[in-house]
Design an enzyme around this catalytic site. Sequence first.
Site, PDB file in Angstrom:
ATOM      1  N   TYR A 175     113.588 -90.005   0.682  1.00 56.15           N
ATOM      2  CA  TYR A 175     113.145 -89.384  -0.572  1.00 56.15           C
ATOM      3  C   TYR A 175     112.608 -87.982  -0.296  1.00 56.15           C
ATOM      4  O   TYR A 175     113.001 -87.009  -0.944  1.00 56.15           O
ATOM      5  CB  TYR A 175     112.075 -90.264  -1.221  1.00 56.15           C
ATOM      6  N   LYS A 179     114.023 -84.403  -1.615  1.00 52.20           N
ATOM      7  CA  LYS A 179     113.188 -83.509  -2.421  1.00 52.20           C
ATOM      8  C   LYS A 179     113.057 -82.137  -1.732  1.00 52.20           C
ATOM      9  O   LYS A 179     113.032 -81.103  -2.398  1.00 52.20           O
ATOM     10  CB  LYS A 179     111.813 -84.143  -2.668  1.00 52.20           C
TER      11      LYS A 179
HETATM   12  N1  NAP Z   1     106.176 -90.323 -10.607  1.00 56.44           N
HETATM   13  C1  NAP Z   1     105.608 -89.466  -9.771  1.00 56.44           C
HETATM   14  O1  NAP Z   1     104.422 -89.578  -9.437  1.00 56.44           O
HETATM   15  C2  NAP Z   1     106.421 -88.312  -9.229  1.00 56.44           C
HETATM   16  C3  NAP Z   1     105.813 -87.435  -8.320  1.00 56.44           C
HETATM   17  C4  NAP Z   1     106.532 -86.337  -7.847  1.00 56.44           C
HETATM   18  C5  NAP Z   1     107.826 -86.128  -8.286  1.00 56.44           C
HETATM   19  N2  NAP Z   1     108.398 -86.997  -9.170  1.00 56.44           N
HETATM   20  C6  NAP Z   1     109.767 -86.703  -9.619  1.00 56.44           C
HETATM   21  O2  NAP Z   1     109.707 -86.461 -11.018  1.00 56.44           O
HETATM   22  C7  NAP Z   1     110.923 -86.909 -11.642  1.00 56.44           C
HETATM   23  C8  NAP Z   1     110.581 -87.892 -12.751  1.00 56.44           C
HETATM   24  O3  NAP Z   1     109.882 -88.983 -12.182  1.00 56.44           O
HETATM   25  P1  NAP Z   1     109.238 -90.129 -13.078  1.00 56.44           P
HETATM   26  O4  NAP Z   1     108.381 -90.968 -12.180  1.00 56.44           O
HETATM   27  O5  NAP Z   1     108.670 -89.544 -14.300  1.00 56.44           O
HETATM   28  O6  NAP Z   1     110.572 -90.972 -13.417  1.00 56.44           O
HETATM   29  P2  NAP Z   1     110.765 -92.364 -14.164  1.00 56.44           P
HETATM   30  O7  NAP Z   1     109.536 -92.762 -14.904  1.00 56.44           O
HETATM   31  O8  NAP Z   1     111.318 -93.295 -13.166  1.00 56.44           O
HETATM   32  O9  NAP Z   1     111.832 -91.964 -15.265  1.00 56.44           O
HETATM   33  C9  NAP Z   1     113.055 -91.646 -14.884  1.00 56.44           C
HETATM   34  C10 NAP Z   1     113.868 -91.187 -16.098  1.00 56.44           C
HETATM   35  O10 NAP Z   1     115.115 -90.849 -15.582  1.00 56.44           O
HETATM   36  C11 NAP Z   1     116.110 -91.748 -16.079  1.00 56.44           C
HETATM   37  N3  NAP Z   1     117.005 -92.043 -14.970  1.00 56.44           N
HETATM   38  C12 NAP Z   1     116.698 -92.589 -13.770  1.00 56.44           C
HETATM   39  N4  NAP Z   1     117.805 -92.734 -13.025  1.00 56.44           N
HETATM   40  C13 NAP Z   1     118.820 -92.241 -13.765  1.00 56.44           C
HETATM   41  C14 NAP Z   1     120.219 -92.123 -13.561  1.00 56.44           C
HETATM   42  N5  NAP Z   1     120.793 -92.530 -12.414  1.00 56.44           N
HETATM   43  N6  NAP Z   1     120.969 -91.574 -14.544  1.00 56.44           N
HETATM   44  C15 NAP Z   1     120.403 -91.175 -15.717  1.00 56.44           C
HETATM   45  N7  NAP Z   1     119.087 -91.266 -15.962  1.00 56.44           N
HETATM   46  C16 NAP Z   1     118.312 -91.800 -15.000  1.00 56.44           C
HETATM   47  C17 NAP Z   1     115.320 -92.969 -16.588  1.00 56.44           C
HETATM   48  O11 NAP Z   1     116.000 -93.699 -17.594  1.00 56.44           O
HETATM   49  P3  NAP Z   1     116.966 -94.969 -17.225  1.00 56.44           P
HETATM   50  O12 NAP Z   1     116.214 -95.844 -16.290  1.00 56.44           O
HETATM   51  O13 NAP Z   1     117.267 -95.593 -18.553  1.00 56.44           O
HETATM   52  O14 NAP Z   1     118.168 -94.377 -16.592  1.00 56.44           O
HETATM   53  C18 NAP Z   1     114.088 -92.272 -17.136  1.00 56.44           C
HETATM   54  O15 NAP Z   1     114.364 -91.683 -18.390  1.00 56.44           O
HETATM   55  C19 NAP Z   1     111.783 -87.481 -10.516  1.00 56.44           C
HETATM   56  O16 NAP Z   1     112.674 -86.502 -10.051  1.00 56.44           O
HETATM   57  C20 NAP Z   1     110.762 -87.825  -9.429  1.00 56.44           C
HETATM   58  O17 NAP Z   1     111.348 -87.829  -8.161  1.00 56.44           O
HETATM   59  C21 NAP Z   1     107.728 -88.075  -9.644  1.00 56.44           C
END
Ligand code: NAP
Length: 278
Positions: A175, A179
Amino acid sequence: MVSVSEDRRHGPWPAVRSGVDGKRIVVTGGTRGLGEQIVRLLLTDGASVATCARSEPDLAALAKSLPDDQGREALFTQALDVVEPGLLEEFVEGAAERFDGLDGVVACAGGARGGGLEEADAHDWAATWELNVGHTARLVRAAVPYLRGARGTGGGSVVVIASISGWKPGPQAQYGAAKAAQIHLAASLARELGPDGIRVNAVSPGSMLIPGKRWDRMRVAQPEAFARFATEFPNGQLVAPQEVARVVAFLLSDASSGVSGAHVPVDRAQNAPSAEGY
Ligand SMILES: NC(=O)c1ccc[n+]([C@@H]2O[C@H](COP(=O)([O-])OP(=O)(O)OC[C@H]3O[C@@H](n4cnc5c(N)ncnc54)[C@H](OP(=O)(O)O)[C@@H]3O)[C@@H](O)[C@H]2O)c1
């Protein structure tokens, strides 16, 4: 009781708008977490937004949840998996057709597959790469012909959602490596696409406190472990997705016309990116 400082972090949105009024933006992964907050902020501030996710019911629920005055006309959705060849490209074309052009894209869908080094197999490494880096490259490639014609003084704008894990070591190296590649991709594409008037920036959220997700579940189920993790943040508070969304909106706006090739952490000066330390 909710404290005043918590209130300020989570909304209501500041009275000052983010400057995306009239912009036409594609956001991948807009039904939950950070993507949902980006979509809601952009719509609130007058942009037209296209978003995708795999779950059609979640996309329908997002559209249904919007207040009428935001105009559901401003939202275009499509159910698809961003790693499926061709589907993402068709979605971008459909969004550009619907909005008569595009001004910005946000590569937000992302995540990790597999566990630590000895658990994760080659498929997990490839799948993590494709979801984060591959989809970002294909999204930008599909959008470039439209971004060349972006309206406004800021030109076309690409925002790549990377992570604190992309520049600070943490578990699940596949991961962090993906990133880190996204951060590099943004800097490289900023140089390559600059002559076309297209800006490219990476935003690295810290560990976000998202209702029902990993850190929030830990907060409820393991309060002591969560309190230890919170010490990674100098003020003891994890970053909120709404705070990250505001920075993304700024980078999509003309107010950020001088910013390209940048990596912008939005992590409240977090130290280690995980509860396991490093
Ligand atoms: N959460 C954290 O603390 C954190 C920290 C640093 C960076 N990030 C980054 O921020 C971004 C968002 O993270 P998050 O935690 O908010 O994500 P999340 O809650 O897991 O939401 C992911 C979103 O993306 C969609 N998605 C996931 N896989 C997909 C696919 N293969 N095709 C189309 N849509 C897809 C999901 O809908 P479906 O499941 O219906 O597809 C959902 O709408 C990511 O790039 C993550 O790496 C997150």
